[in-house]
Motif scaffolding. Structure first.
Motif, PDB file in Angstrom:
ATOM      1  N   VAL A 151       0.849  -1.184   0.000  1.00  0.00           N
ATOM      2  CA  VAL A 151       0.000   0.000   0.000  1.00  0.00           C
ATOM      3  C   VAL A 151       0.891   1.241   0.000  1.00  0.00           C
ATOM      4  O   VAL A 151       2.033   1.202   0.467  1.00  0.00           O
ATOM      5  CB  VAL A 151      -0.947   0.032   1.226  1.00  0.00           C
ATOM      6  CG1 VAL A 151      -1.948  -1.102   1.173  1.00  0.00           C
ATOM      7  CG2 VAL A 151      -0.168  -0.003   2.530  1.00  0.00           C
ATOM      8  N   THR A 152       0.370   2.319  -0.536  1.00  0.00           N
ATOM      9  CA  THR A 152       1.132   3.568  -0.571  1.00  0.00           C
ATOM     10  C   THR A 152       1.210   4.178   0.826  1.00  0.00           C
ATOM     11  O   THR A 152       0.317   4.006   1.645  1.00  0.00           O
ATOM     12  CB  THR A 152       0.482   4.570  -1.537  1.00  0.00           C
ATOM     13  OG1 THR A 152      -0.889   4.752  -1.166  1.00  0.00           O
ATOM     14  CG2 THR A 152       0.549   4.066  -2.955  1.00  0.00           C
ATOM     15  N   ASP A 153       2.301   4.905   1.085  1.00  0.00           N
ATOM     16  CA  ASP A 153       2.487   5.532   2.393  1.00  0.00           C
ATOM     17  C   ASP A 153       1.793   6.889   2.441  1.00  0.00           C
ATOM     18  O   ASP A 153       1.010   7.236   1.549  1.00  0.00           O
ATOM     19  CB  ASP A 153       3.978   5.649   2.718  1.00  0.00           C
ATOM     20  CG  ASP A 153       4.735   6.515   1.708  1.00  0.00           C
ATOM     21  OD1 ASP A 153       4.093   7.298   0.966  1.00  0.00           O
ATOM     22  OD2 ASP A 153       5.970   6.424   1.664  1.00  0.00           O
ATOM     23  N   SER A 154       2.085   7.665   3.488  1.00  0.00           N
ATOM     24  CA  SER A 154       1.405   8.948   3.677  1.00  0.00           C
ATOM     25  C   SER A 154       1.697   9.944   2.568  1.00  0.00           C
ATOM     26  O   SER A 154       0.952  10.902   2.378  1.00  0.00           O
ATOM     27  CB  SER A 154       1.787   9.553   5.035  1.00  0.00           C
ATOM     28  OG  SER A 154       3.189   9.735   5.106  1.00  0.00           O
ATOM     29  N   ASP A 155       2.810   9.754   1.816  1.00  0.00           N
ATOM     30  CA  ASP A 155       3.136  10.623   0.691  1.00  0.00           C
ATOM     31  C   ASP A 155       2.653  10.056  -0.638  1.00  0.00           C
ATOM     32  O   ASP A 155       2.995  10.579  -1.699  1.00  0.00           O
ATOM     33  CB  ASP A 155       4.648  10.858   0.610  1.00  0.00           C
ATOM     34  CG  ASP A 155       5.164  11.634   1.804  1.00  0.00           C
ATOM     35  OD1 ASP A 155       4.456  12.553   2.256  1.00  0.00           O
ATOM     36  OD2 ASP A 155       6.264  11.315   2.288  1.00  0.00           O
ATOM     37  N   GLY A 156       1.878   8.953  -0.582  1.00  0.00           N
ATOM     38  CA  GLY A 156       1.381   8.326  -1.790  1.00  0.00           C
ATOM     39  C   GLY A 156       2.424   7.508  -2.531  1.00  0.00           C
ATOM     40  O   GLY A 156       2.209   7.107  -3.678  1.00  0.00           O
ATOM     41  N   GLU A 157       3.557   7.211  -1.881  1.00  0.00           N
ATOM     42  CA  GLU A 157       4.652   6.510  -2.539  1.00  0.00           C
ATOM     43  C   GLU A 157       4.648   5.021  -2.175  1.00  0.00           C
ATOM     44  O   GLU A 157       4.150   4.630  -1.120  1.00  0.00           O
ATOM     45  CB  GLU A 157       5.982   7.158  -2.153  1.00  0.00           C
ATOM     46  CG  GLU A 157       6.079   8.619  -2.596  1.00  0.00           C
ATOM     47  CD  GLU A 157       7.349   9.297  -2.116  1.00  0.00           C
ATOM     48  OE1 GLU A 157       8.050   8.705  -1.268  1.00  0.00           O
ATOM     49  OE2 GLU A 157       7.641  10.408  -2.586  1.00  0.00           O
ATOM     50  N   PHE A 158       5.239   4.195  -3.060  1.00  0.00           N
ATOM     51  CA  PHE A 158       5.268   2.757  -2.825  1.00  0.00           C
ATOM     52  C   PHE A 158       6.531   2.157  -3.422  1.00  0.00           C
ATOM     53  O   PHE A 158       7.191   2.750  -4.274  1.00  0.00           O
ATOM     54  CB  PHE A 158       4.030   2.083  -3.433  1.00  0.00           C
ATOM     55  CG  PHE A 158       4.013   2.081  -4.950  1.00  0.00           C
ATOM     56  CD1 PHE A 158       4.614   1.051  -5.671  1.00  0.00           C
ATOM     57  CD2 PHE A 158       3.395   3.103  -5.652  1.00  0.00           C
ATOM     58  CE1 PHE A 158       4.605   1.046  -7.064  1.00  0.00           C
ATOM     59  CE2 PHE A 158       3.390   3.117  -7.040  1.00  0.00           C
ATOM     60  CZ  PHE A 158       3.987   2.087  -7.742  1.00  0.00           C
ATOM     61  N   ARG A 159       6.870   0.958  -2.959  1.00  0.00           N
ATOM     62  CA  ARG A 159       7.934   0.114  -3.486  1.00  0.00           C
ATOM     63  C   ARG A 159       7.383  -1.298  -3.533  1.00  0.00           C
ATOM     64  O   ARG A 159       6.833  -1.790  -2.545  1.00  0.00           O
ATOM     65  CB  ARG A 159       9.163   0.130  -2.578  1.00  0.00           C
ATOM     66  CG  ARG A 159       9.875   1.447  -2.458  1.00  0.00           C
ATOM     67  CD  ARG A 159      10.801   1.463  -1.251  1.00  0.00           C
ATOM     68  NE  ARG A 159      11.567   0.218  -1.133  1.00  0.00           N
ATOM     69  CZ  ARG A 159      12.725  -0.008  -1.740  1.00  0.00           C
ATOM     70  NH1 ARG A 159      13.254   0.925  -2.483  1.00  0.00           N
ATOM     71  NH2 ARG A 159      13.348  -1.145  -1.592  1.00  0.00           N
ATOM     72  N   ILE A 160       7.518  -1.975  -4.645  1.00  0.00           N
ATOM     73  CA  ILE A 160       7.013  -3.342  -4.761  1.00  0.00           C
ATOM     74  C   ILE A 160       8.045  -4.202  -5.478  1.00  0.00           C
ATOM     75  O   ILE A 160       8.644  -3.784  -6.480  1.00  0.00           O
ATOM     76  CB  ILE A 160       5.650  -3.373  -5.501  1.00  0.00           C
ATOM     77  CG1 ILE A 160       5.072  -4.797  -5.487  1.00  0.00           C
ATOM     78  CG2 ILE A 160       5.748  -2.816  -6.906  1.00  0.00           C
ATOM     79  CD1 ILE A 160       3.632  -4.858  -5.948  1.00  0.00           C
ATOM     80  N   LYS A 161       8.274  -5.377  -4.944  1.00  0.00           N
ATOM     81  CA  LYS A 161       9.280  -6.290  -5.480  1.00  0.00           C
ATOM     82  C   LYS A 161       8.819  -6.860  -6.814  1.00  0.00           C
ATOM     83  O   LYS A 161       7.639  -7.121  -7.033  1.00  0.00           O
ATOM     84  CB  LYS A 161       9.525  -7.422  -4.481  1.00  0.00           C
ATOM     85  CG  LYS A 161      10.652  -8.358  -4.861  1.00  0.00           C
ATOM     86  CD  LYS A 161      10.846  -9.419  -3.786  1.00  0.00           C
ATOM     87  CE  LYS A 161      11.970 -10.385  -4.155  1.00  0.00           C
ATOM     88  NZ  LYS A 161      12.158 -11.435  -3.121  1.00  0.00           N
ATOM     89  N   VAL A 162       9.774  -7.052  -7.731  1.00  0.00           N
ATOM     90  CA  VAL A 162       9.468  -7.612  -9.042  1.00  0.00           C
ATOM     91  C   VAL A 162      10.321  -8.853  -9.274  1.00  0.00           C
ATOM     92  O   VAL A 162      11.522  -8.852  -8.991  1.00  0.00           O
ATOM     93  CB  VAL A 162       9.692  -6.559 -10.147  1.00  0.00           C
ATOM     94  CG1 VAL A 162      11.103  -6.014 -10.109  1.00  0.00           C
ATOM     95  CG2 VAL A 162       9.392  -7.142 -11.518  1.00  0.00           C
ATOM     96  N   ASP A 163       9.690  -9.919  -9.777  1.00  0.00           N
ATOM     97  CA  ASP A 163      10.406 -11.165 -10.074  1.00  0.00           C
ATOM     98  C   ASP A 163      10.785 -11.257 -11.550  1.00  0.00           C
ATOM     99  O   ASP A 163      11.866 -11.718 -11.896  1.00  0.00           O
ATOM    100  CB  ASP A 163       9.563 -12.370  -9.677  1.00  0.00           C
ATOM    101  CG  ASP A 163       9.346 -12.432  -8.175  1.00  0.00           C
ATOM    102  OD1 ASP A 163      10.272 -12.057  -7.439  1.00  0.00           O
ATOM    103  OD2 ASP A 163       8.256 -12.845  -7.741  1.00  0.00           O
ATOM    104  N   GLU A 164       9.868 -10.845 -12.401  1.00  0.00           N
ATOM    105  CA  GLU A 164      10.143 -10.908 -13.827  1.00  0.00           C
ATOM    106  C   GLU A 164       9.339  -9.827 -14.535  1.00  0.00           C
ATOM    107  O   GLU A 164       8.290  -9.376 -14.048  1.00  0.00           O
ATOM    108  CB  GLU A 164       9.768 -12.282 -14.389  1.00  0.00           C
ATOM    109  CG  GLU A 164       8.306 -12.666 -14.169  1.00  0.00           C
ATOM    110  CD  GLU A 164       7.978 -14.008 -14.775  1.00  0.00           C
ATOM    111  OE1 GLU A 164       7.879 -14.074 -16.005  1.00  0.00           O
ATOM    112  OE2 GLU A 164       7.828 -14.972 -14.009  1.00  0.00           O
TER     113      GLU A 164
END
Length: 837
Positions: free
Chosen positions: A98-111
């Motif tokens: 989910v996005t944080d208080s600044d609307g930012e996110f990080r999500i892991k990618v496999d391929e």
């Protein structure tokens, strides 16, 4: 020729036997296939080149696998960040974030390539194909409102189950939208008064906004706006807080586990952030109330990469006083106002700079003869940089200034009394996220406290003698490291350490006392120090530890230990908090205070995360905590250490809370049982005693119900044990006046229990699609007219009038001792018109 055989389990179609890769007409290898093998043919003289090529390809693949997709989600119409939005790969929502208080996110990618899905309640879903080229910079996603959605969008940066899965213990986030629905005194929505409804938070009495959290006094709370501390967070002698709710973005209260990133106070952190302006269009909101009006405007500054917010509020009691037929009342003045603003610039995609400022002022003037005014001025500059997808830098600088002025115009006794103090600091923090299980925060924080001389200057012809104290300055440097690691899906641990080094520095003086004991009051020498010269030094090592263990579905056990040092504090005999309270820094004879807190809690979510349940217990001890000796005078005393006594204290309690965050009915019910003790040699015959804010039982009920799209009703109910006080044990006469006699014991009596109910109704005007939208708020404070005591006066009553006294020679047989109770507020209705455009 080097030949490598690969089994045909690897499917690869070879159309013809040709060079597979060339560079500058040089063949590196060829491929051929037979019935069972794939043959890789590498010339011997090219094998080194092949290894280098393969290594580069492997590094690239590993980097791709280890590099997450980074981005931000914003509202397409306003440009504002959307916290709490769901981000996940198509067909794998369980691996999302989910996005944080600044609307930012990080999500892991496999391929890659893969489809990334962005969704949030009330908005149309977005699905975008992500390829390798998208790993080079942060991505931007803009959500549009879903026209088919009939529900009001409620934005939250909290996961629905964060109450259970997070490491947060003793931390509460109060949504601004929920805060605005709470019934308020005079209809004035108040942040600090809303926080007083949370478990573990007490008040000193009716109508005050001071926070007394888990046994700590009001000066043991670090209240900061965008990272800048504020010394006096209240208007109008504590009846209202300085925060305009329309200008706020987020409010977080830490009263249990405080990460090592923060320090400087013993009991709590109230972390307040001003909202950023939207980057798409200019909009505004405000309100016209019973005693004040407010307005906030925000929008893009130069482009969609910059924005502004401006907010203002002012009371107008003094405007109505001018219409009084009484000349004395017409000449009185009583008002407060505050202004705040925030500017934001995004420099490319990796840098963001914000500048925030707040200014607030109060003034009370009586018949042009007496005047009391005070103000806060706070500014902060913040720079956030994304160094890479795993490393982030935050740098901030701030300045907080407070002053007050008292004037009295009189031919014989006129004077001007003023004082000011400030804190300036710079803070840098690096955040390293090596993987999804670990976060590391480390940084430095340097701060300077300056307390100017307290000056009492007589007017021309006045008989008052001038008074001026010496300045006091403290310089504090801190280094901290905080590591958050998830050892398994069930166990997470956060460990941190903060090292603080404090010096009292010149210019200033140290008074030397007989036997090196300031309690003797006998000064034998005076040492003067030049600018920057060391006068006293202290060090503080502050370990922090927290852990969370999941016991089952929606159930967790959390524990924490925190040590904190505090190097400045208020020396006062009033717990209510006054504009003229005197702050004193640690020095030769005043040591920093220290606290250790142990806390343990059980957290459970019910009915698909609709309800949050928590049960927390804590024990906290204080060392070198100060109090004033009986009859102490600290305001004009340059030897304030002679009026201070130091000792120890302890507090413990249990906090229970049931909270509902979603649906038409929201709110919480909480109960706190707690005790607070102090034991200071020279007070209460050296025996433990309860400070005024020891209130063992505390019940709060906060409910908000949405009847339909236009009508909402809200209510609060509060019940607390009465404050601890000292009643006189007798009386004696001086000049024919009865004077109360107090014994040596402190706070062995109590006011009656305090309870009150408030109600409000919010009625939205019909939405006709116009640019202006309005709503009405009708509130009633103290619905059943409970007369809660504010004070008791012990004096003679003559002819049933406590303010009367017999004339010389008049019979005094009708004079009797009496007690008069004063209360502040009965039933108080209020109406406020709120608007948006």
């Amino acid at each position: 020729m080097i030949r490598i055989a690969l089994t045909n389990r690897i499917k690869l179609k070879v159309i013809d036997k040709k060079p597979y890769w060339k560079a500058n007409q040089m063949t590196f290898f060829t491929l051929s296939v037979n019935s069972s093998h794939l043959l890789l043919n590498i010339p011997s003289n090219k094998f080194v080149y092949f290894v280098l090529l393969f290594s580069c390809l492997a590094i690239k693949v590993l980097a791709q696998e280890g590099s997450p997709v980074v981005g931000e989600v914003r509202d397409k119409a306003t440009g504002e960040a959307v916290p709490g939005a769901n981000v996940y790969w198509e067909y794998e929502p369980q691996k999302g974030t989910v996005t944080d208080s600044d609307g930012e996110f990080r999500i892991k990618v496999d391929e890659l390539p893969r489809a990334l899905v962005i969704s949030f309640m009330g908005y149309a879903q977005i699905k975008r194909e992500i390829g390798e080229k998208d790993l080079d910079k942060p991505l931007k996603f803009f959500l549009s409102p879903d026209e088919m959605s009939l529900d009001e969008v409620v934005v939250s940066d909290r996961r629905p189950d964060s109450n259970v899965v997070s490491l947060e213990l003793g931390k509460t986030t109060v949504p601004i939208t929920q805060l605005k629905n709470i019934p308020a005194l005079f209809g004035e929505v108040d942040l600090l008064r809303g926080l007083q409804l949370l478990p573990g938070v007490n008040t000193a009495g009716e109508g005050t906004t001071g926070l007394f959290i888990r046994g700590g006094s009001a000066d043991q709370n670090l209240v900061q706006i965008d990272g800048a501390p504020i010394f006096n967070p209240s208007h109008f002698f504590g009846f209202f807080s300085v925060f305009n709710p329309d200008a706020l973005n987020d409010v977080q209260l830490y009263k249990g586990h405080i990460p090592a990133n923060y320090g400087g106070r013993l009991s709590s952190l109230v972390d307040i952030s001003l909202k950023e302006g939207n980057t798409q269009r200019v909009k505004g909101e405000g309100g016209i109330g019973s005693i004040s009006s407010r307005v906030t405007v925000d929008g893009p500054l130069f482009s969609d990469k910059s924005s502004f917010v401006l907010s203002g509020r002012r009371t107008y009691a003094d405007v109505f006083l001018a219409f009084s037929p009484n000349e004395n009342i017409r000449n009185n003045q009583l008002y407060f106002y505050d202004l705040s603003g925030k500017l934001m610039w995004r420099i490319k995609d990796k840098d963001k700079i914000t500048f925030s400022s707040y200014y607030g002022a109060d003034f009370l003037g009586l018949s042009e003869q007496f005047g009391l005014g005070w103000n806060n001025w706070i500014s902060s500059l913040n720079w956030n940089r994304t160094i890479n997808e795993k490393l982030f830098l935050d740098v901030s600088a701030y300045h907080s200034y407070y002053n007050y002025l008292i004037s009295f115009d009189d031919e014989d006794n006129g004077f001007r009394w003023n004082n000011d103090f400030s804190e300036s600091g710079i803070r840098g923090q690096l955040t390293f996220i090596p993987n999804e299980q670990t976060q590391i925060h480390t940084g430095l924080h340097s701060q300077v406290y300056h307390f100017s001389p307290l000056n009492l200057n007589p007017n021309a012809g006045s008989s008052i003698e001038p008074i001026s104290t010496n300045p006091r300055t403290g310089w504090q440097n801190n280094i901290f490291v905080n590591v958050d690691h998830e050892f398994s899906p069930k166990l997470s641990v956060e460990a941190g350490i903060r090292l603080s080094q404090y010096q009292q520095i010149g210019r200033g003086v140290n008074y030397l006392y007989e036997g090196d004991d300031p309690n003797t009051g006998n000064i034998i020498d005076t040492l003067s120090y030049s600018f920057g010269e060391n006068m006293a030094s202290y060090y503080g090592l502050e370990p922090r530890l927290a852990a969370r263990y999941l016991l089952g579905e929606g159930l967790s056990l959390k524990g924490a230990y925190n040590r904190n040092f505090q190097y400045i504090q208020i020396a006062t005999n009033s717990s209510a908090g006054l504009p003229i309270d005197r702050w004193v820094p640690a020095g030769r004879y005043i040591e920093p205070i220290r606290s250790d807190q142990y806390s343990l809690g059980v957290f459970k979510n019910l009915f698909n995360n609709q309800y949050e349940f928590s049960l927390e217990g804590y024990y906290k001890d204080f060392d070198r905590i100060i109090d004033l000796r009986q009859g102490a005078n600290v305001l004009f005393n340059d030897n304030v250490e002679t009026e201070i006594l130091a000792g120890k204290g302890w507090a413990y309690g249990v906090e229970w809370m049931l909270r509902k965050n979603v649906g038409n009915t929201t709110g919480w019910i909480s109960y706190t049982w707690s005790r607070v003790f102090r034991q200071i040699p020279g007070i209460n015959e050296d025996e433990p005693f309860n400070p005024r804010f020891d209130r063992p039982h505390d019940v709060s009920v906060v409910l908000n119900h949405k009847i339909n799209e236009r009508v909402e009703v809200s209510g609060t109910f509060i019940y607390t044990t009465g404050v601890a006080v000292t009643f006189p044990v007798g009386s004696y006469r001086v000049d024919n006046q009865r004077v109360p006699l107090y014994g040596p014991r402190r706070n062995e009596d109590r006011f009656p229990d305090y309870h009150r109910m408030d109600l409000s109704v919010n009625l939205k005007n019909k939405d006709k699609g116009r640019w202006w939208r309005g709503s009405w708020n009708f509130s009633v404070y103290n619905v059943y007219n409970r007369k809660n005591p504010f004070s008791y006066q012990f004096a003679d009553i003559f002819n049933n009038d406590i303010n009367a006294s017999p004339s010389p020679g008049e019979e005094v047989s009708s004079v009797r001792p009496g007690v008069v109770m004063t209360y502040l507020f009965g039933i108080l209705p209020a109406v406020t018109y709120n608007f948006e455009f």
